[in-house]
Design a protein around this motif. Structure first.
Motif: not given
Length: 352
Positions: A161-164, A180-183, A187-188
């Motif tokens: 949910l957090t990612a979405f 860019v996705v950091i981490g 979740v990343g």
């Protein structure tokens, strides 16, 4: 019932005996089948968030009490229901939306419980899923996951949910605009999988772990950056120039600064992680570059239902899931592993 709780800031997890709740009204009691382990639980265990120069935000000042039964990525079987429950019955297997609001404010009435200023989140202000049973205040917070693996489905309540929700704060963008996705932790990785599922093509993963970056490529990352040295310049070089958007699932001083510096004109930075610290930016650049910075905390019940539907259609790639038994020792060990940064994917505890 058995529950696995911490008694104070930084305390170990212990097995405690608590009364088994009895549901009334709109409440539903579930037997916990799966309980995911979230990095946020490591912050809850330590009892505060790092606010940089502003010190610490102690969670007891925001309604958290001890003993604390954490766990907010829960799949359970309905055991008993209150007299006002109509759509659920014993035996139903459901995913729990844990980000419960007060139920009375305008935000809650609009279906945005996670925006509520007086939230009563499961696993934070209410007992969570590191226990034999969990009491959910209303059946509207239960989601049917028929056809999904329960262990993976559990991760959708927070990690997914957090990612979405964060991904939808930078979309829509042309598919070839770099995001860019950091981490590249649980979740990343879910964000990368979600971007891929939604048809985005240019996804750059940034992490300190080569192993995590390898998993990220398998889930859809088109490029990777090992987070050593001048990270912002490495991102710009890898992506062929400043980037359209960055989602920071770490969000400490170093990563937030690198993300800001890598943005192009009119770029967007979404800050998600809770590692703490602060971001100092030149005010003139904020205006000249027209940068947008926004925070993102989990998501709404509607977003969780949309995410589950995406998963049920087979459109969402699965992140790695490591299973362990639901015991006090496993909760403690899992939190320690997450604190050390040694998990590629998500740990999910299961009832034997």
């Amino acid at each position: 019932m058995h529950a696995f709780a911490v008694s104070g800031e930084g305390a170990d997890v212990t097995d405690v005996e608590l009364p088994t709740p009895s549901p009334a009204g709109t409440q539903v009691l579930l037997k916990v089948e799966r309980s995911g382990v979230c990095h946020n639980d490591t912050h809850l265990r330590q009892g505060f968030y790092d606010l940089g120069a502003r010190g610490k935000m102690r969670l007891t000042e925001r309604g958290m009490t001890y003993p604390l039964v954490m766990g907010h990525e829960v799949v359970g079987t309905v055991v008993r229901v209150g007299e006002r429950v109509s759509a659920h019955r014993p035996g139903d297997l459901r995913l729990v939306y844990p980000w419960i609001g007060c139920g009375e404010c305008a935000r809650c009435r609009d279906g945005a419980d996670n925006h509520c200023a007086n939230g009563r989140n499961l696993g934070v202000a209410r007992p969570g899923g590191y226990a034999e049973h969990i009491l959910v205040p209303d059946e509207k917070y239960l989601v049917d996951i028929e056809g999904l693996d329960p262990s993976w489905a559990a991760t959708l309540a927070c990690s997914g949910l957090t990612a979405f929700s964060a991904v939808h704060k930078v979309l829509p963008l042309p598919p070839d605009d770099p995001i860019v996705v950091i981490g590249a932790g649980g979740v990343g990785l879910t964000a990368i999988a979600t971007l891929k599922a939604l048809g985005h093509e240019s996804i750059c993963a940034v992490d300190l772990s080569e192993d995590n970056l390898s998993v990220a490529k398998g889930l859809g990352a088109s490029a990777t950056v090992l987070a050593t040295g001048e990270v912002s310049q490495a991102i710009i070089g890898t992506c062929g120039g400043p980037v359209a958007a960055a989602i920071d699932f770490v969000n400490n001083r170093a990563t937030a600064t690198a993300a800001f510096d890598a943005l192009r004109k009119a770029g967007r930075l979404v800050q998600v992680g809770l590692f703490g610290g602060e971001l100092t930016v030149p005010t003139a650049l904020m205006a000249l570059k027209m940068i947008t910075i926004s925070g993102s905390f989990v998501g709404t019940p509607a977003e969780l239902n949309a995410l589950v539907e995406l998963a049920r259609r087979g459109a969402l790639p699965r992140i790695p899931v490591v299973e362990a038994p639901l015991t006090a020792a496993s909760v403690q060990e899992s939190l320690d592993r997450l604190s050390g940064g040694g998990v590629a994917g998500r740990i999910v505890l299961r009832r034997d």
